[in-house]
Design a protein around this motif. Structure first.
Motif, mmCIF file in Angstrom:
data_model
loop_
_atom_site.group_PDB
_atom_site.id
_atom_site.type_symbol
_atom_site.label_atom_id
_atom_site.label_comp_id
_atom_site.label_asym_id
_atom_site.label_seq_id
_atom_site.Cartn_x
_atom_site.Cartn_y
_atom_site.Cartn_z
ATOM 1 N N GLU A 424 0.739 -1.302 0.025
ATOM 2 C CA GLU A 424 0.233 0.034 -0.050
ATOM 3 C C GLU A 424 1.022 1.339 -0.036
ATOM 4 O OE1 GLU A 424 -3.278 0.114 -0.256
ATOM 5 O OE2 GLU A 424 -3.047 -1.987 -0.656
ATOM 6 N N PRO A 425 0.428 2.421 -0.523
ATOM 7 C CA PRO A 425 1.095 3.523 -0.511
ATOM 8 C C PRO A 425 1.320 4.177 0.954
ATOM 9 C CG PRO A 425 -0.985 3.783 -1.880
ATOM 10 C CD PRO A 425 -0.988 2.504 -1.278
ATOM 11 N N LYS A 426 2.394 4.860 1.214
ATOM 12 C CA LYS A 426 2.719 5.609 2.162
ATOM 13 C C LYS A 426 3.261 6.823 2.002
ATOM 14 C CE LYS A 426 7.224 3.570 3.563
ATOM 15 N NZ LYS A 426 8.073 2.913 4.791
ATOM 16 N N LEU A 427 3.244 7.851 3.074
ATOM 17 C CA LEU A 427 3.747 9.070 2.843
ATOM 18 C C LEU A 427 5.115 8.978 3.464
ATOM 19 C CD1 LEU A 427 0.980 11.281 3.556
ATOM 20 C CD2 LEU A 427 1.959 10.934 1.233
ATOM 21 N N VAL A 428 6.088 9.653 2.889
ATOM 22 C CA VAL A 428 7.564 9.710 3.428
ATOM 23 C C VAL A 428 8.004 11.208 3.357
ATOM 24 C CG1 VAL A 428 9.883 9.136 3.065
ATOM 25 C CG2 VAL A 428 8.156 7.538 2.473
ATOM 26 N N SER A 429 8.330 11.683 4.372
ATOM 27 C CA SER A 429 8.582 13.351 4.617
ATOM 28 C C SER A 429 9.933 13.396 4.723
ATOM 29 C CB SER A 429 7.787 13.933 6.101
ATOM 30 O OG SER A 429 6.524 13.717 6.059
ATOM 31 N N ALA A 430 10.238 15.099 4.656
ATOM 32 C CA ALA A 430 11.695 15.309 4.584
ATOM 33 C C ALA A 430 12.284 14.810 5.988
ATOM 34 C CB ALA A 430 11.676 16.759 4.822
ATOM 35 N N ASN A 431 13.722 14.218 5.582
ATOM 36 C CA ASN A 431 14.466 13.559 6.600
ATOM 37 C C ASN A 431 14.009 12.197 6.925
ATOM 38 O OD1 ASN A 431 16.125 16.027 7.129
ATOM 39 N ND2 ASN A 431 14.634 16.618 8.251
ATOM 40 N N GLU A 432 13.019 11.742 6.101
ATOM 41 C CA GLU A 432 12.918 10.219 6.370
ATOM 42 C C GLU A 432 13.334 9.514 5.165
ATOM 43 O OE1 GLU A 432 8.693 10.738 9.140
ATOM 44 O OE2 GLU A 432 8.643 10.389 6.974
ATOM 45 N N SER A 433 13.248 8.314 5.087
ATOM 46 C CA SER A 433 13.644 7.200 3.985
ATOM 47 C C SER A 433 12.983 5.971 4.032
ATOM 48 C CB SER A 433 14.951 7.007 4.290
ATOM 49 O OG SER A 433 15.460 6.018 5.372
ATOM 50 N N THR A 434 13.167 5.316 2.767
ATOM 51 C CA THR A 434 12.554 4.037 2.549
ATOM 52 C C THR A 434 13.623 3.371 1.582
ATOM 53 O OG1 THR A 434 10.581 2.760 1.872
ATOM 54 C CG2 THR A 434 11.209 4.643 0.333
ATOM 55 N N TYR A 435 13.400 1.694 1.682
ATOM 56 C CA TYR A 435 14.420 1.101 1.093
ATOM 57 C C TYR A 435 13.539 0.016 -0.028
ATOM 58 C CZ TYR A 435 17.203 -3.057 0.195
ATOM 59 O OH TYR A 435 17.985 -3.956 -0.452
ATOM 60 N N ILE A 436 13.990 0.060 -1.122
ATOM 61 C CA ILE A 436 13.285 -0.709 -2.223
ATOM 62 C C ILE A 436 14.098 -1.987 -2.603
ATOM 63 C CG2 ILE A 436 12.256 -0.612 -4.636
ATOM 64 C CD1 ILE A 436 11.183 1.604 -2.737
ATOM 65 N N PRO A 437 13.809 -2.975 -2.172
ATOM 66 C CA PRO A 437 14.676 -4.219 -2.636
ATOM 67 C C PRO A 437 14.488 -4.633 -4.107
ATOM 68 C CG PRO A 437 13.276 -4.760 -0.830
ATOM 69 C CD PRO A 437 12.888 -3.747 -1.420
ATOM 70 N N ALA A 438 15.525 -5.167 -4.633
ATOM 71 C CA ALA A 438 15.539 -5.539 -6.055
ATOM 72 C C ALA A 438 14.462 -6.542 -6.332
ATOM 73 C CB ALA A 438 16.840 -6.119 -6.502
ATOM 74 N N GLY A 439 13.775 -6.373 -7.303
ATOM 75 C CA GLY A 439 12.454 -7.384 -7.611
ATOM 76 C C GLY A 439 11.200 -6.615 -7.036
ATOM 77 N N HIS A 440 10.959 -5.627 -6.146
ATOM 78 C CA HIS A 440 9.941 -5.257 -5.878
ATOM 79 C C HIS A 440 9.249 -4.181 -6.727
ATOM 80 C CE1 HIS A 440 9.555 -5.588 -1.214
ATOM 81 N NE2 HIS A 440 9.929 -6.746 -1.685
ATOM 82 N N LYS A 441 7.962 -4.442 -6.979
ATOM 83 C CA LYS A 441 7.267 -3.246 -7.583
ATOM 84 C C LYS A 441 7.179 -1.899 -6.797
ATOM 85 C CE LYS A 441 3.961 -5.907 -10.438
ATOM 86 N NZ LYS A 441 2.450 -6.123 -10.822
ATOM 87 N N HIS A 442 7.398 -0.713 -7.384
ATOM 88 C CA HIS A 442 7.541 0.562 -6.874
ATOM 89 C C HIS A 442 7.236 1.728 -7.524
ATOM 90 C CE1 HIS A 442 11.698 -0.070 -8.238
ATOM 91 N NE2 HIS A 442 11.642 1.377 -8.179
ATOM 92 N N ARG A 443 6.593 2.842 -6.777
ATOM 93 C CA ARG A 443 6.185 3.949 -7.536
ATOM 94 C C ARG A 443 6.715 5.046 -6.625
ATOM 95 N NH1 ARG A 443 0.731 3.932 -10.313
ATOM 96 N NH2 ARG A 443 1.688 4.042 -12.131
ATOM 97 N N LEU A 444 7.046 6.304 -7.172
ATOM 98 C CA LEU A 444 7.121 7.280 -6.327
ATOM 99 C C LEU A 444 6.298 8.490 -7.067
ATOM 100 C CD1 LEU A 444 8.885 9.153 -4.458
ATOM 101 C CD2 LEU A 444 10.436 9.466 -6.248
ATOM 102 N N GLU A 445 5.442 8.982 -6.118
ATOM 103 C CA GLU A 445 4.625 10.241 -6.551
ATOM 104 C C GLU A 445 4.980 11.627 -5.763
ATOM 105 O OE1 GLU A 445 0.459 9.244 -6.923
ATOM 106 O OE2 GLU A 445 1.058 7.215 -6.576
ATOM 107 N N ASN A 446 4.561 12.605 -6.219
ATOM 108 C CA ASN A 446 4.829 14.117 -5.297
ATOM 109 C C ASN A 446 3.521 14.428 -5.173
ATOM 110 O OD1 ASN A 446 5.037 16.480 -4.165
ATOM 111 N ND2 ASN A 446 6.486 17.166 -5.977
ATOM 112 N N PRO A 447 2.913 14.334 -4.135
ATOM 113 C CA PRO A 447 1.311 14.846 -3.916
ATOM 114 C C PRO A 447 1.365 16.283 -3.361
ATOM 115 C CG PRO A 447 2.022 13.665 -2.046
ATOM 116 C CD PRO A 447 3.282 13.606 -2.918
#
Length: 479
Positions: A424-447
């Motif tokens: 599911e989508p989640k919000l990531v704010s300034a100074n926060e991070s996330t990790y995308i493993p190889a093989g994972h479907k992913h998407r980045l948006e600017n709301p």
């Protein structure tokens, strides 16, 4: 009805390292900060009443950058019509496709003004007067080209020999077109007073152009007609978008309109330009736009000259110091530096050929690469890692995608990110991070309403841009 048709493309190899295949000459910012394409759009709009249509023929890979340039020109009330080529096929197919598209929308009486996107014309009033004269001749059934009165025995331009006069203002029938001459021939042309530089700008009625193509290049017209018939116009917001069908377009010959038609037709006239003109064909021409110092040094960007003469420096973001040199061109970008003698400015294209032959990325891309959603800049790379700065425009979204060979770590620096990461989508704010493993479907948006800025760290066995599988994409790039 007058319709400007802007031809935008071409790598501008003599302006490397700023002009590259992925960021061609029309997108180059001049010393005043505006691109050649923005200036061309404004010049086109000056020819029209409010609500007129401007057609741009460009490669589909440049569509989003080109649309951004149209918006940057702030052309209130003008309608944009983009005709998108799947591959390069020179000016004859591009102009034929534009004429056929305009016939469907406006009929045979519409008058096309064909304007390359990489020319600089600073006297808009004189340009408008020349277009008015050319349009009058086009109404009489002529294919009109614009000739530039030569100021020197230039060997880098084609020439037009003027024949029988058509009016008192200098318009004439064209006697012949001639290729780029050697220096003695160019000197004879200049001395004769009968020759003009071939600007590559044209004006004609749609019906006249298509009738002459039917007479002198029937196969090209037949192929272009089939291509346009298979390429419907879509209305996307306030923009008309017409992507030329790949199979039909690939069948078209790679030929200029000069060779295909203008040199064969008996209905060609030339209007001598009363405006200043430059095709910005080399670093020498671009340096002429910058005011010189007392030693004829010119700087676009941060430069320091000590005991130097007749030297041009363009720098993007760092100081360049020139000490005890003369007659040099120095162009500094994030990933490449050009140093050339001023008399060898035309030979910069040889650098591009060498880079292309060796498949070096520097002929194609800058460190900063534009994408429909924004841009990315490669900050550093090495064995098994690459670091990028990613900027996503407000409301924009990258594709839903997956990589086979790399993982990615995203750190938000500015704004808010909406991230899909295998769930599911989640919000990531300034100074926060996330990790995308190889093989994972992913998407980045600017709301958000401001640009999203991130640092991306890639790691893996293979980090090429082609390691991407797109599942969904709002820009039509899904696999």
């Amino acid at each position: 009805m007058l319709v400007p048709v802007i031809l935008s493309g071409g790598a501008g190899t003599r302006l490397w390292p700023v002009s590259r295949e992925g960021h061609p000459k029309p997108f180059m910012a001049l010393p005043d900060g505006e691109s050649l394409l923005v200036k061309t759009y404004r010049r086109a709009a000056d020819l029209l009443a409010k609500g007129g249509e401007i057609v741009t023929v460009t490669n589909r890979d440049y569509y989003f950058q080109t649309k951004d340039q149209f918006l940057a020109a702030r052309l209130s009330g003008q309608r944009a019509h983009f005709i998108l080529e799947p591959l390069g096929r020179n000016t004859a197919p591009a102009i034929a496709a534009a004429a056929l598209a305009l016939r469907e929308r406006h009929g045979d009486q519409a008058t096309m003004v064909v304007m390359p996107a990489d020319h600089l014309i600073r006297n808009a009033e004189a340009f408008g007067a020349a277009v008015e004269e050319a349009a009058a001749l086009a109404a009489e059934g002529y294919l009109v080209t614009f000739g530039i009165r030569p100021t020197a025995p230039e060997t880098g331009f084609g020439y037009i020999e003027a024949g029988t006069a058509l009016n008192e203002r200098g318009a004439a029938r064209v006697e012949r077109f001639v290729e780029k001459p050697d220096l003695p021939t160019a000197e004879r042309y200049l001395a004769s007073g009968k020759f003009l530089w071939n600007s590559g700008m044209f004006c004609f009625r749609v019906g006249t152009l298509l009738d002459e193509l039917a007479l002198h290049a029937p196969q090209l017209l037949e192929q272009a007609s089939a291509c346009v018939a298979a390429s419907p116009v879509r209305e996307v917001g306030a923009v008309l978008q017409q992507e030329l069908e790949t199979g039909h377009f690939a069948d078209l010959p790679d030929i200029s309109v000069d060779y295909a038609l203008m040199e064969r037709s008996e209905k060609v006239a030339v209007v001598p330009a009363g405006f200043d003109w430059s095709d910005i064909g080399s670093w020498g021409a671009l340096s002429d736009l910058v005011e010189p110092d007392a030693q004829n040094n010119r700087a676009a960007g941060d430069a320091l000259f000590i005991d130097s003469r007749n030297t041009f420096v363009q720098s993007e973001g760092r100081l360049v110091a020139a000490v005890g040199v003369e007659n040099l061109i120095v162009v500094d970008t994030a990933d490449a530096i050009l140093v050339a003698h001023v008399e060898r400015a035309q030979d910069v294209r040889q650098v591009v050929k060498r880079l292309k032959d060796s498949n070096h990325d520097a002929y194609r891309l800058h460190r900063t690469v534009c994408r429909p959603w924004g841009s990315y800049t490669v900050l550093e790379e090495g064995a098994r890692f690459k670091i990028k700065r990613i900027v996503v425009k407000s409301g924009a979204s990258l594709s839903l995608q997956m990589h086979h060979h790399r993982s990615e770590h995203w750190v938000v620096v500015q704004g808010m990110a909406r991230v899909v990461n295998g769930g599911e989508p989640k919000l990531v704010s300034a100074n926060e991070s996330t990790y995308i493993p190889a093989g994972h479907k992913h998407r980045l948006e600017n709301p958000g309403v401001i640009d999203l800025v991130m640092i991306e760290v890639q790691s893996g066995e293979y980090l090429g841009e082609d390691d991407i599988v797109r599942f969904e994409d709002q820009y039509g790039r899904a696999n």
